[in-house]
Enzyme design. Sequence first.
Site, PDB file in Angstrom:
ATOM      1  N   CYS A 255      62.419  39.581  31.058  1.00 28.46           N
ATOM      2  CA  CYS A 255      61.049  39.536  32.093  1.00 28.46           C
ATOM      3  C   CYS A 255      61.288  40.831  33.732  1.00 28.46           C
ATOM      4  O   CYS A 255      61.871  41.458  33.853  1.00 28.46           O
ATOM      5  CB  CYS A 255      61.479  38.133  33.074  1.00 28.46           C
ATOM      6  SG  CYS A 255      61.410  37.400  32.089  1.00 28.46           S
TER       7      CYS A 255
ATOM      8  N   ARG B  49      60.944  46.996  28.582  1.00 31.25           N
ATOM      9  CA  ARG B  49      61.623  46.171  28.709  1.00 31.25           C
ATOM     10  C   ARG B  49      62.363  45.401  27.515  1.00 31.25           C
ATOM     11  O   ARG B  49      62.703  44.031  27.042  1.00 31.25           O
ATOM     12  CB  ARG B  49      62.304  45.493  29.431  1.00 31.25           C
ATOM     13  CG  ARG B  49      62.484  46.499  30.885  1.00 31.25           C
ATOM     14  CD  ARG B  49      61.683  45.884  31.872  1.00 31.25           C
ATOM     15  NE  ARG B  49      62.555  46.550  32.913  1.00 31.25           N
ATOM     16  CZ  ARG B  49      64.296  46.545  33.850  1.00 31.25           C
ATOM     17  NH1 ARG B  49      64.348  44.916  33.947  1.00 31.25           N
ATOM     18  NH2 ARG B  49      64.604  47.093  34.768  1.00 31.25           N
TER      19      ARG B  49
ATOM     20  N   TRP C 259      60.213  37.207  29.198  1.00 26.53           N
ATOM     21  CA  TRP C 259      61.221  36.889  27.562  1.00 26.53           C
ATOM     22  C   TRP C 259      61.547  35.626  28.289  1.00 26.53           C
ATOM     23  O   TRP C 259      62.340  35.563  28.979  1.00 26.53           O
ATOM     24  CB  TRP C 259      61.918  38.175  27.941  1.00 26.53           C
ATOM     25  CG  TRP C 259      62.622  37.982  26.706  1.00 26.53           C
ATOM     26  CD1 TRP C 259      62.615  38.704  25.467  1.00 26.53           C
ATOM     27  CD2 TRP C 259      64.262  37.391  27.039  1.00 26.53           C
ATOM     28  NE1 TRP C 259      63.805  39.124  24.649  1.00 26.53           N
ATOM     29  CE2 TRP C 259      64.673  38.021  25.189  1.00 26.53           C
ATOM     30  CE3 TRP C 259      65.238  36.625  27.467  1.00 26.53           C
ATOM     31  CZ2 TRP C 259      65.761  37.519  25.303  1.00 26.53           C
ATOM     32  CZ3 TRP C 259      66.192  36.494  26.553  1.00 26.53           C
ATOM     33  CH2 TRP C 259      66.598  37.204  25.596  1.00 26.53           C
TER      34      TRP C 259
ATOM     35  N   ASN D  30      62.307  35.944  37.490  1.00 29.10           N
ATOM     36  CA  ASN D  30      63.313  35.999  36.618  1.00 29.10           C
ATOM     37  C   ASN D  30      64.085  35.726  36.964  1.00 29.10           C
ATOM     38  O   ASN D  30      65.225  35.133  38.036  1.00 29.10           O
ATOM     39  CB  ASN D  30      63.491  37.825  36.905  1.00 29.10           C
ATOM     40  CG  ASN D  30      62.210  38.610  36.630  1.00 29.10           C
ATOM     41  OD1 ASN D  30      60.740  37.741  35.675  1.00 29.10           O
ATOM     42  ND2 ASN D  30      62.144  39.965  36.273  1.00 29.10           N
ATOM     43  N   GLY D  31      64.728  35.444  36.108  1.00 25.24           N
ATOM     44  CA  GLY D  31      66.607  34.404  35.179  1.00 25.24           C
ATOM     45  C   GLY D  31      66.268  32.881  34.793  1.00 25.24           C
ATOM     46  O   GLY D  31      65.427  32.534  34.248  1.00 25.24           O
TER      47      GLY D  31
ATOM     48  N   GLU E 198      78.503  50.296  16.337  1.00 26.44           N
ATOM     49  CA  GLU E 198      77.620  50.399  16.496  1.00 26.44           C
ATOM     50  C   GLU E 198      76.623  51.134  15.943  1.00 26.44           C
ATOM     51  O   GLU E 198      75.513  50.727  15.964  1.00 26.44           O
ATOM     52  CB  GLU E 198      78.014  52.132  17.571  1.00 26.44           C
ATOM     53  CG  GLU E 198      76.351  52.778  18.378  1.00 26.44           C
ATOM     54  CD  GLU E 198      75.759  51.408  19.639  1.00 26.44           C
ATOM     55  OE1 GLU E 198      76.070  50.713  20.146  1.00 26.44           O
ATOM     56  OE2 GLU E 198      73.763  52.107  19.806  1.00 26.44           O
TER      57      GLU E 198
ATOM     58  N   LYS F 216      72.453  49.649  15.631  1.00 27.06           N
ATOM     59  CA  LYS F 216      71.702  49.840  15.453  1.00 27.06           C
ATOM     60  C   LYS F 216      70.984  49.252  14.570  1.00 27.06           C
ATOM     61  O   LYS F 216      69.340  49.176  14.856  1.00 27.06           O
ATOM     62  CB  LYS F 216      71.741  51.776  15.565  1.00 27.06           C
ATOM     63  CG  LYS F 216      71.253  52.488  16.488  1.00 27.06           C
ATOM     64  CD  LYS F 216      71.610  52.508  17.923  1.00 27.06           C
ATOM     65  CE  LYS F 216      71.859  51.330  18.690  1.00 27.06           C
ATOM     66  NZ  LYS F 216      71.793  51.120  20.274  1.00 27.06           N
TER      67      LYS F 216
ATOM     68  N   GLU G 228      69.559  45.778  15.285  1.00 27.80           N
ATOM     69  CA  GLU G 228      68.294  45.915  15.731  1.00 27.80           C
ATOM     70  C   GLU G 228      66.797  46.903  15.943  1.00 27.80           C
ATOM     71  O   GLU G 228      66.464  45.251  16.001  1.00 27.80           O
ATOM     72  CB  GLU G 228      68.958  46.766  17.063  1.00 27.80           C
ATOM     73  CG  GLU G 228      69.768  46.086  18.358  1.00 27.80           C
ATOM     74  CD  GLU G 228      70.143  47.410  19.007  1.00 27.80           C
ATOM     75  OE1 GLU G 228      70.813  46.916  20.057  1.00 27.80           O
ATOM     76  OE2 GLU G 228      70.402  48.241  18.723  1.00 27.80           O
TER      77      GLU G 228
ATOM     78  N   HIS H 248      91.114  42.569   3.237  1.00 27.94           N
ATOM     79  CA  HIS H 248      91.128  41.346   3.438  1.00 27.94           C
ATOM     80  C   HIS H 248      90.150  40.268   3.884  1.00 27.94           C
ATOM     81  O   HIS H 248      90.192  39.625   4.273  1.00 27.94           O
ATOM     82  CB  HIS H 248      91.954  42.055   4.829  1.00 27.94           C
ATOM     83  CG  HIS H 248      93.027  42.341   4.888  1.00 27.94           C
ATOM     84  ND1 HIS H 248      94.800  42.181   4.267  1.00 27.94           N
ATOM     85  CD2 HIS H 248      93.749  44.242   4.823  1.00 27.94           C
ATOM     86  CE1 HIS H 248      94.800  43.435   4.537  1.00 27.94           C
ATOM     87  NE2 HIS H 248      94.771  43.978   4.840  1.00 27.94           N
TER      88      HIS H 248
ATOM     89  N   LYS I 138      64.883  45.011  26.948  1.00 30.24           N
ATOM     90  CA  LYS I 138      66.112  46.320  27.020  1.00 30.24           C
ATOM     91  C   LYS I 138      67.122  46.399  28.297  1.00 30.24           C
ATOM     92  O   LYS I 138      68.004  46.224  27.687  1.00 30.24           O
ATOM     93  CB  LYS I 138      64.745  47.506  27.564  1.00 30.24           C
ATOM     94  CG  LYS I 138      65.455  49.026  28.520  1.00 30.24           C
ATOM     95  CD  LYS I 138      65.565  49.857  26.950  1.00 30.24           C
ATOM     96  CE  LYS I 138      66.696  50.742  27.159  1.00 30.24           C
ATOM     97  NZ  LYS I 138      67.469  51.534  26.008  1.00 30.24           N
TER      98      LYS I 138
END
Length: 610
Positions: free
Chosen positions: A2, A27, A75, A99-100, A483, A487, A490, A506, A605
């Site tokens: 947000c 963001r 968001w 925001n929050g 990573e 990526k 995402e 395994h 973001k």
Amino acid sequence: MCGIVGAVAERNITAILVEGLKRLEYRGYDSAGVAVYTNDEKLERLRRPGKVSELEQALVESSLVGRLGIAHTRWATHGAPCERNAHPHFSGDLAVVHNGIIENHEALRAQLTGLGYVFTSDTDTEVIAHLLNHKLKDLRDLTVALKATVKELHGAYGLSVISAQQPDRLVAARSGSPLVIGLGLGENFLASDQLALRQVTDRFMYLEEGDIAEIRRDSVQIWDVTGQAVERQTVQYSDGAEAADKGEFRHYMLKEIHEQPSVVQRTLEGRLSQNQVLVQAFGPQAAELFAKVRNVQIVACGTSYHAGMVARYWLEELAGIPCQVEVASEFRYRKVVVQPDTLFVTISQSGETADTLAALRNAKELGFLASLAICNVGISSLVRESDLTLLTQAGREIGVASTKAFTTQLVGLLLLTLSLGQVRGTLAAGVEATLVEELRRLPTRLGEALAMDATVEKIAELFAEKNHTLFLGRGAQFPVAMEGALKLKEISYIHAEAYPAGELKHGPLALVDNDMPVVTVAPNNELLEKLKSNLQEVRARGGELIVFADEKAGMTNGEGTHVVQMPHIHDILSPILYTIPLQLLSYYVAVLKGTDVDQPRNLAKSVTVE
Ligand code: HGA
């Protein structure tokens, strides 16, 4: 996540608010809205699901004009992303952006509904509007009523309010979500990030935890968490370095991938002597504190957590220091046993990651030796609240999927490892000198890896029709594989999982068939032969292999095996180099799939909510 923008001025502020929201778009958000106290002395709002450009278009058609206003990109955490849930939220004559997360929103909603307030959204935020409205009935002054309101809120907020009853001011409160006041001449502004206001001012005042602010055209008053009136320092920025454009690149992400040689160079600048790392790069007390360190606890989220996992291999191998790494959202709620003389290290691009910040605040009560932040934003909460800091010099990262922040974090963590080894005498001077030399060469090596761009683009075609992928690595390449998988998930939305190559048999080997590409990073180290055997296990089950292998590893293309030759590099630095082709791979797969590369769905973001 947000974003908040607010303005109180003598001129029309709608265009300023919209420009501010656009600057926060990177963001990630799902809807946007604006509330303005109009020249007709009414509070009006416009909200739209989707992009800020849609709100902007609606504003043009509505000709909403005024000198006081607040705006928001949302968001969603509570309630679907739709117009009704978009901020600002109204109650009577006031409008709120937030925001929050308000954790006691259910209890407050029940209480306020009992008092006759009607809720028109599913958000937690709307309780703030009604509660404030209710307090205003007795207290009358907006600022006084806000002070009383926040006392009843549990959770995290950066919030701002305007009221048609008192249109001379914006009021704001910060607890767990950042806010900054932008100072103008005869006008003042508010935002959740100074970037939103760089077009109108270069002077800023950062609110601290628990602060309440009353912002008028020609004055700013702030009260701290105890209710005392306080002054906050004014920070002036002098350059336009924050400006961002894609240049010749199609997406910010590709630009940021290609910036890695230069930002790694910048992260090293001033931090190396001829043969050593300059320990004071971490702060004036670093040498004294590092001499006492017997353990390291790293806490981070997402990509930064993967950087921490790589650092664990380095810290134990090179500095001989036991190291634990944990995701912040787990660490913060766990009963932790702290070993004596443990350095608490946090890693975050923004320095505002809610879970990491909360973990740092908890850690302060737990008896750690000291705290150290590896962070990309010097004015962030994480930096302000840590004893020691190493700033990565990645510059502004716009792509939601982190790339250059990760590699500069790795560089910072290697500098930390060498510093600890040097100060504690556990790292031979010759080894440090060799690695310092290798670090100096790293930008050139990264440039060589980037030159493989077209080769990786071709390989990406193998993934266009796939739904699942495995990433394999051994040793410090395991977090690199993690990573790489993150990526791909995402930005291409392909399901990807990473495993240490030795774990394959395994369980995950059961998934392998000719529809499952398996990506592997294979530097030329003592684990290479073991890795080759693991790859045979994949081939024997028809799995298609994509191997990024050291040019000296002796691996070549074959049936179902695509080998990309990587420039040779010292094994310790290989996690940094091998990250590059995995970033490029995800990027090109995402482009082929036509996803929104820079702003992937559902993601944000800087993750400023829990
Ligand atoms: N809880 C609020 C705001 C969410 C937020 O801050 N996201 O970053 C909502 O869901 O509207």
